[in-house]
Design an enzyme around this catalytic site. Structure first.
Site, PDB file in Angstrom:
ATOM      1  N   ASN A   1       0.832  -1.206   0.000  1.00 48.54           N
ATOM      2  CA  ASN A   1       0.000   0.000   0.000  1.00 48.54           C
ATOM      3  C   ASN A   1       0.863   1.251   0.000  1.00 48.54           C
ATOM      4  OD1 ASN A   1      -2.068  -1.842   0.258  1.00 48.54           O
ATOM      5  ND2 ASN A   1      -2.343  -1.488   2.462  1.00 48.54           N
TER       6      ASN A   1
ATOM      7  N   HIS B   1       6.036  -0.535  -2.610  1.00 44.75           N
ATOM      8  CA  HIS B   1       5.521   0.152  -3.802  1.00 44.75           C
ATOM      9  C   HIS B   1       5.580   1.664  -3.645  1.00 44.75           C
ATOM     10  CE1 HIS B   1       2.993  -3.585  -5.085  1.00 44.75           C
ATOM     11  NE2 HIS B   1       4.272  -3.715  -5.366  1.00 44.75           N
TER      12      HIS B   1
ATOM     13  N   CYS C   1      12.089  13.250  -7.851  1.00 42.71           N
ATOM     14  CA  CYS C   1      12.428  13.980  -9.073  1.00 42.71           C
ATOM     15  C   CYS C   1      12.924  12.978 -10.113  1.00 42.71           C
ATOM     16  CB  CYS C   1      13.534  15.017  -8.803  1.00 42.71           C
ATOM     17  SG  CYS C   1      14.072  15.838 -10.312  1.00 42.71           S
TER      18      CYS C   1
ATOM     19  N   CYS D   1      16.715  14.102 -11.216  1.00 50.59           N
ATOM     20  CA  CYS D   1      17.940  13.948 -10.398  1.00 50.59           C
ATOM     21  C   CYS D   1      17.803  12.920  -9.289  1.00 50.59           C
ATOM     22  CB  CYS D   1      18.318  15.315  -9.792  1.00 50.59           C
ATOM     23  SG  CYS D   1      17.289  15.804  -8.394  1.00 50.59           S
TER      24      CYS D   1
ATOM     25  N   CYS E   1      17.106  20.210  -8.116  1.00 54.58           N
ATOM     26  CA  CYS E   1      17.705  20.537  -9.431  1.00 54.58           C
ATOM     27  C   CYS E   1      16.841  21.528 -10.212  1.00 54.58           C
ATOM     28  CB  CYS E   1      17.927  19.273 -10.250  1.00 54.58           C
ATOM     29  SG  CYS E   1      16.420  18.536 -10.892  1.00 54.58           S
TER      30      CYS E   1
ATOM     31  N   GLY F   1      -5.000  -9.044   3.396  1.00 47.88           N
ATOM     32  CA  GLY F   1      -5.699  -8.095   2.526  1.00 47.88           C
ATOM     33  C   GLY F   1      -5.069  -7.893   1.170  1.00 47.88           C
ATOM     34  N   THR F   2      -4.557  -8.972   0.568  1.00 43.19           N
ATOM     35  CA  THR F   2      -4.012  -8.851  -0.777  1.00 43.19           C
ATOM     36  C   THR F   2      -4.524 -10.011  -1.631  1.00 43.19           C
ATOM     37  OG1 THR F   2      -1.991  -8.649  -2.107  1.00 43.19           O
ATOM     38  CG2 THR F   2      -1.853 -10.021  -0.130  1.00 43.19           C
TER      39      THR F   2
ATOM     40  N   ASN G   1      -7.664 -12.765   5.030  1.00 47.65           N
ATOM     41  CA  ASN G   1      -8.234 -12.043   3.902  1.00 47.65           C
ATOM     42  C   ASN G   1      -9.751 -12.156   3.912  1.00 47.65           C
ATOM     43  OD1 ASN G   1      -7.128 -10.501   1.569  1.00 47.65           O
ATOM     44  ND2 ASN G   1      -8.352 -11.970   0.369  1.00 47.65           N
TER      45      ASN G   1
ATOM     46  N   ALA H   1     -10.752  -7.510   7.722  1.00 49.76           N
ATOM     47  CA  ALA H   1      -9.472  -7.369   8.443  1.00 49.76           C
ATOM     48  C   ALA H   1      -9.667  -6.745   9.821  1.00 49.76           C
ATOM     49  CB  ALA H   1      -8.521  -6.510   7.618  1.00 49.76           C
TER      50      ALA H   1
HETATM   51  N1  APR Z   1     -10.710  -7.121   4.874  1.00 50.79           N
HETATM   52  C1  APR Z   1      -9.791  -8.017   4.412  1.00 50.79           C
HETATM   53  N2  APR Z   1      -9.535  -8.207   3.093  1.00 50.79           N
HETATM   54  C2  APR Z   1     -10.226  -7.449   2.214  1.00 50.79           C
HETATM   55  C3  APR Z   1     -11.183  -6.486   2.616  1.00 50.79           C
HETATM   56  C4  APR Z   1     -11.407  -6.338   4.020  1.00 50.79           C
HETATM   57  N3  APR Z   1     -12.297  -5.464   4.491  1.00 50.79           N
HETATM   58  N4  APR Z   1     -11.705  -5.912   1.501  1.00 50.79           N
HETATM   59  C5  APR Z   1     -11.075  -6.469   0.439  1.00 50.79           C
HETATM   60  N5  APR Z   1     -10.195  -7.407   0.859  1.00 50.79           N
HETATM   61  C6  APR Z   1      -9.304  -8.253   0.055  1.00 50.79           C
HETATM   62  C7  APR Z   1      -9.915  -8.693  -1.256  1.00 50.79           C
HETATM   63  O1  APR Z   1     -10.595  -9.928  -1.081  1.00 50.79           O
HETATM   64  C8  APR Z   1      -8.668  -8.876  -2.130  1.00 50.79           C
HETATM   65  O2  APR Z   1      -8.143 -10.188  -1.993  1.00 50.79           O
HETATM   66  O3  APR Z   1      -8.184  -7.467  -0.270  1.00 50.79           O
HETATM   67  C9  APR Z   1      -7.658  -7.893  -1.535  1.00 50.79           C
HETATM   68  C10 APR Z   1      -7.439  -6.663  -2.396  1.00 50.79           C
HETATM   69  O4  APR Z   1      -6.833  -7.097  -3.583  1.00 50.79           O
HETATM   70  P1  APR Z   1      -6.362  -6.004  -4.653  1.00 50.79           P
HETATM   71  O5  APR Z   1      -7.463  -5.027  -4.876  1.00 50.79           O
HETATM   72  O6  APR Z   1      -5.792  -6.763  -5.814  1.00 50.79           O
HETATM   73  O7  APR Z   1      -5.193  -5.197  -3.902  1.00 50.79           O
HETATM   74  P2  APR Z   1      -3.698  -5.660  -3.697  1.00 50.79           P
HETATM   75  O8  APR Z   1      -3.617  -7.154  -3.566  1.00 50.79           O
HETATM   76  O9  APR Z   1      -3.135  -4.848  -2.576  1.00 50.79           O
HETATM   77  O10 APR Z   1      -2.986  -5.217  -5.086  1.00 50.79           O
HETATM   78  C11 APR Z   1      -1.582  -5.407  -5.161  1.00 50.79           C
HETATM   79  O11 APR Z   1      -1.560  -4.310  -7.304  1.00 50.79           O
HETATM   80  O12 APR Z   1      -2.318  -2.623  -8.621  1.00 50.79           O
HETATM   81  C12 APR Z   1      -1.261  -3.029  -7.865  1.00 50.79           C
HETATM   82  O13 APR Z   1       0.283  -1.604  -6.845  1.00 50.79           O
HETATM   83  C13 APR Z   1      -1.017  -2.074  -6.726  1.00 50.79           C
HETATM   84  O14 APR Z   1      -0.200  -2.595  -4.511  1.00 50.79           O
HETATM   85  C14 APR Z   1      -1.186  -2.936  -5.485  1.00 50.79           C
HETATM   86  C15 APR Z   1      -0.974  -4.336  -6.009  1.00 50.79           C
END
Ligand code: APR
Length: 228
Positions: A89, A105, A113, A116, A135, A171-172, A197, A215
């Site tokens: 994030n 990220h 910049c 530079c 710069c 949460g990803t 998640n 979460a």
């Molecule tokens: N609690 C827990 N998990 C959650 C919640 C919540 N309230 N709401 C959504 N999620 C989960 C979803 O189920 C999903 O698996 O969070 C995840 C979000 O996934 P993405 O939207 O793909 O986000 P992320 O995984 O952080 O993306 C990774 O992709 O676009 C690039 O640079 C950007 O850092 C980002 C990277």
């Protein structure tokens, strides 16, 4: 005492009101990645890209850390072993909850910049005609990692994964590498792996255990158990 390495994604900030990327109506449903999150998009239309990040910076400034951010800060403070938090994030909610975090990220609050390489704290609103404080050329950009660019602190993160006793992904969606591959690196190093998640992620089968739910509920519950 065991070392815990945690990876967080947009899902941990969802309940703070910040949009995720791939959920229904997410950021990638509202904007084309190639227009707002690639170097080519920035070259083509820097105003559009600055506008996209200015909006996200303002939203992040308005948002508050939620119970999940607070729980991770508590774990980092009270756990006997090392707790390393790596986040995909670019918001600063982990820091504002009192945690130390590695931004792989980059960060909305950072400015870079392109000419530079100078870095400074981003103003709330940035524009392509802003001059670099060092710069003095109009080459300023948000200090975030775009698609096609190399994420930050990868050597340090790799070290931490090698030493992890427990790897937790929170949460990803497990869609974007190299972050999506961290669970395999941790497993190879002998770590136990846990996914927290809302629902099973793309990489769900790679985890020993998983807990699903918002979460702000499942992260504090997990931390409470661990510290008890
Ligand atoms: N609690 C827990 N998990 C959650 C919640 C919540 N309230 N709401 C959504 N999620 C989960 C979803 O189920 C999903 O698996 O969070 C995840 C979000 O996934 P993405 O939207 O793909 O986000 P992320 O995984 O952080 O993306 C990774 O992709 O676009 C690039 O640079 C950007 O850092 C980002 C990277």
């Amino acid at each position: 005492m065991d070392k815990i390495v945690i990876l967080t994604g947009a899902g941990i900030s969802a309940e703070s009101g910040l949009g995720t990327f791939r959920d229904e109506g997410g950021l990638w449903a509202q904007h084309r990645i190639e227009d707002v999150a690639t170097p080519e998009g920035f070259t083509r239309n820097p105003d559009l890209v600055h506008d996209f990040y200015n909006k996200r910076r303002a939203q992040a400034a308005e948002a508050l850390p939620n119970a999940a951010h607070a729980a991770l800060a508590r774990l980092q403070r009270d756990h006997k072993g090392d707790v390393v938090i790596v986040t995909q994030n670019v918001d600063d909610l982990h820091e504002r909850a009192g945690a130390e975090v590695i931004h792989m990220h980059g960060a909305l609050m950072g400015a870079l910049c392109a000419a530079c390489g100078h870095r400074w704290t981003a103003p709330l609103t940035m524009g392509p005609r802003d001059l670099c404080p060092k710069c003095v050329t109009p080459a300023t950009r948000p200090d975030v990692v775009w698609f096609g660019e190399i994420p930050y602190h990868m050597d340090q993160i790799g070290e931490h994964l090698m030493q992890a006793d427990l790897f937790v992904s929170i949460g990803t969606s497990g869609n974007v590498y190299p972050a999506a591959g961290f669970v395999q690196e941790a497993r190879l190093a002998g770590a136990a792996t846990l996914e927290l998640n809302l629902e099973p992620s793309e990489g769900a089968t790679l985890f020993d255990t998983a807990r699903h739910g918002p979460a702000s509920e499942i992260v504090p519950a997990w931390v409470e158990e661990l510290l008890a």
